[in-house]
Each structure stands twice: as structure tokens, then as C-alpha cells.
Design a protein around this motif. Structure first.
Motif, short mmCIF file in Angstrom:
data_model
loop_
_atom_site.label_atom_id
_atom_site.label_comp_id
_atom_site.label_asym_id
_atom_site.label_seq_id
_atom_site.Cartn_x
_atom_site.Cartn_y
_atom_site.Cartn_z
N GLY A 70 0.77 -1.24 0.00
CA GLY A 70 0.00 0.00 0.00
C GLY A 70 0.80 1.28 0.00
O GLY A 70 0.26 2.36 0.25
N GLU A 71 2.07 1.20 -0.34
CA GLU A 71 2.97 2.36 -0.31
C GLU A 71 3.40 2.69 -1.74
O GLU A 71 4.05 1.87 -2.39
N ILE A 72 3.03 3.85 -2.26
CA ILE A 72 3.36 4.23 -3.63
C ILE A 72 4.44 5.32 -3.60
O ILE A 72 4.22 6.41 -3.06
N VAL A 73 5.59 5.01 -4.16
CA VAL A 73 6.70 5.95 -4.22
C VAL A 73 7.14 6.06 -5.68
O VAL A 73 7.38 5.04 -6.33
N PRO A 74 7.22 7.27 -6.25
CA PRO A 74 7.61 7.42 -7.66
C PRO A 74 8.99 6.82 -7.94
O PRO A 74 9.89 6.85 -7.10
N THR A 75 9.15 6.30 -9.16
CA THR A 75 10.37 5.56 -9.47
C THR A 75 11.63 6.42 -9.39
O THR A 75 12.66 5.96 -8.89
N ILE A 76 11.58 7.63 -9.89
CA ILE A 76 12.82 8.42 -9.90
C ILE A 76 13.12 8.97 -8.51
O ILE A 76 14.28 9.17 -8.15
N GLU A 77 12.10 9.17 -7.70
CA GLU A 77 12.37 9.46 -6.28
C GLU A 77 13.11 8.29 -5.65
O GLU A 77 14.10 8.47 -4.92
N LEU A 78 12.67 7.08 -5.94
CA LEU A 78 13.37 5.90 -5.43
C LEU A 78 14.80 5.86 -5.95
O LEU A 78 15.74 5.55 -5.20
N ALA A 79 15.00 6.17 -7.22
CA ALA A 79 16.34 6.14 -7.81
C ALA A 79 17.26 7.15 -7.13
O ALA A 79 18.43 6.84 -6.85
N ARG A 80 16.75 8.34 -6.87
CA ARG A 80 17.58 9.34 -6.18
C ARG A 80 17.98 8.84 -4.80
O ARG A 80 19.15 8.97 -4.39
N ARG A 81 17.02 8.29 -4.08
CA ARG A 81 17.31 7.82 -2.72
C ARG A 81 18.27 6.64 -2.74
O ARG A 81 19.17 6.53 -1.90
N CYS A 82 18.10 5.76 -3.73
CA CYS A 82 19.01 4.62 -3.86
C CYS A 82 20.42 5.08 -4.21
O CYS A 82 21.41 4.53 -3.71
N THR A 83 20.52 6.11 -5.05
CA THR A 83 21.83 6.66 -5.40
C THR A 83 22.56 7.16 -4.16
O THR A 83 23.77 7.01 -4.03
N GLY A 84 21.80 7.73 -3.22
CA GLY A 84 22.41 8.20 -1.98
C GLY A 84 23.06 7.10 -1.16
O GLY A 84 23.96 7.36 -0.35
N HIS A 85 22.65 5.85 -1.40
CA HIS A 85 23.25 4.70 -0.71
C HIS A 85 24.29 3.99 -1.58
O HIS A 85 24.82 2.96 -1.17
N GLY A 86 24.54 4.52 -2.78
CA GLY A 86 25.51 3.90 -3.68
C GLY A 86 24.94 2.90 -4.65
O GLY A 86 25.70 2.21 -5.35
N GLY A 87 23.62 2.81 -4.74
CA GLY A 87 23.00 1.83 -5.62
C GLY A 87 23.12 2.19 -7.10
O GLY A 87 22.99 1.31 -7.96
N TYR A 88 23.34 3.47 -7.39
CA TYR A 88 23.66 3.93 -8.74
C TYR A 88 24.87 4.85 -8.63
O TYR A 88 25.05 5.55 -7.61
N VAL A 89 25.68 4.87 -9.67
CA VAL A 89 26.79 5.81 -9.77
C VAL A 89 26.54 6.66 -11.00
O VAL A 89 26.44 6.14 -12.11
N VAL A 90 26.39 7.96 -10.79
CA VAL A 90 26.07 8.89 -11.87
C VAL A 90 27.28 9.77 -12.14
O VAL A 90 27.81 10.41 -11.23
N SER A 91 27.72 9.79 -13.41
CA SER A 91 28.85 10.65 -13.77
C SER A 91 28.75 11.03 -15.24
O SER A 91 28.50 10.16 -16.08
N ALA A 92 28.92 12.30 -15.52
CA ALA A 92 28.94 12.83 -16.90
C ALA A 92 27.77 12.32 -17.72
O ALA A 92 27.91 11.95 -18.88
#
Length: 205
Positions: A70-92
């Protein structure tokens, strides 16, 4: 544990689910700039959405898991939060991920989910995994949307396996191109195995 609904909600990694063929034809960034529903992704700008959406099959799987309770969280909000934990590495302008171990840390810390990275997983192991865990996020070829074809390689895409037996695998594919290949797609285990990269993440509430 909260009671589970009868079905697991489906979400595409694009806000307009029927855009898969346009993405394949024109490239993600060009096609997704035409997505009229892009703001639902949680992106701050259309540019942010167009860059991220091709890389968030894992976040779409997580969104489906969270929606089951029952918890709806937008995908790119999730991606930003996951990036904060190192789940994605964004460069250039390039995005590397999903990186499994930081993803596990992320979902445990922010959503209280139980998650475990699993490697060297045989297709025949998945039914037993789902007896212990509610979901299995499986690494597969994105061409699993065309099960009649031979995949060029295995891995590179994530789907949410919701049930599995020695006769049938059922899963949600965030980049399916038809209703039959999106929510509750079904394959025989031997067909699933042709696309499966023998790794994934087991997740429970």
C-alpha cells in the motif's frame, strides 16, 4: 506482517507503459521526451526523466513491492534515494547500476525490507527461494519480452518474479511491450532459464 492483497500491482519503468516499442525504435531519451505522464515519475525535469527512465527497471520492481503493502513511491524518487546509498553511480550523464549490495542496504534502511543478494542461482532454485521470500528480483535479458526469440545475452534487465513452480514462472516485466508481457507474464521454467543470468535479489517485508 501486513496481509497481502490478491495481486501484486504492476508499474512500468516508463510512466506511459505502452512506450516500450517507441523506446526501442527511437532510443530512450528521444522517445521518453514524448511521454505525457513523465511528471508522475518524480523527476524534477523532463531531461531528468528521459535520462533516468531507461535505467530504473530495478526501481520499478521496488515500486511494485512497496505498492503491494500500500505504499506508492515514484520511481525516480526511489532512484535518487538509492543513489544516496551507492546503488547507482552517476557521472557525466552516464548511470551505472543497479548495484545490488547498496540496494540491499537502501531498502533495509529506508523501508525495513529484508533483502539478500543471490548469485549462482539455478532456475530450479527459484521456487524454493520464493517459499522463503515474498519476491525475487531476477536479472534477465530485456528480450524476455519476446520469449520465442533467442536472447543475444543474459542479464542487463530486472523483472519481479512473484511465483514459480516446476511448471510455470509468473513475473512483472517493467519494460514489457504488451499487456501479456508486462503484468503477470508467464513462461515455462525452461523458457525463463534462457534469459536468466543466474543472479538476483530475494526480498520480503
Amino acid at each position: 506482517m501486513r496481509p497481502l492483497p490478491e495481486t501484486v500491482p504492476f508499474f512500468s519503468q516508463w510512466e506511459t507503459p505502452d512506450m516500450t516499442l517507441a523506446v526501442l525504435a527511437d532510443g530512450a531519451e528521444a522517445a521518453l521526451r514524448r511521454d505525457p505522464l513523465w511528471q508522475g515519475s518524480g523527476a524534477a525535469t523532463l531531461d531528468e526523466y528521459a535520462v533516468w527512465a531507461a535505467n530504473i527497471c530495478g526501481m520499478a520492481c521496488l515500486k511494485m513491492i512497496l505498492a503491494t503493502r500500500g505504499e506508492i513511491v515514484p520511481t525516480i524518487e526511489l532512484a535518487r534515494r538509492c543513489t544516496g546509498h551507492g546503488g547507482y553511480v552517476v557521472s557525466a550523464g552516464s548511470i551505472k547500476g543497479l548495484i545490488y549490495a547498496p540496494f540491499v542496504t537502501f531498502v533495509q534502511a529506508e523501508f525495513g525490507l529484508e533483502a539478500k543478494v543471490m548469485t549462482n542461482v539455478a532456475m530450479s532454485d527459484i521456487p524454493a527461494i520464493l517459499q522463503r521470500s515474498r519476491f525475487f528480483i531476477a536479472s534477465v535479458s530485456s528480450s524476455i519480452r519476446w520469449p520465442e526469440r533467442e536472447p543475444p545475452s543474459k542479464g542487463g534487465h530486472l523483472v519481479l518474479v512473484t511465483s514459480a513452480s516446476d511448471r510455470l514462472f509468473r513475473f512483472h516485466n517493467p519494460s514489457g511491450h504488451t499487456s501479456a508481457t508486462q503484468a503477470n507474464a508467464v513462461l515455462a521454467p525452461s523458457d525463463f532459464d534462457r534469459f536468466f543470468a543466474n543472479r538476483g535479489i530475494a526480498v520480503s517485508f
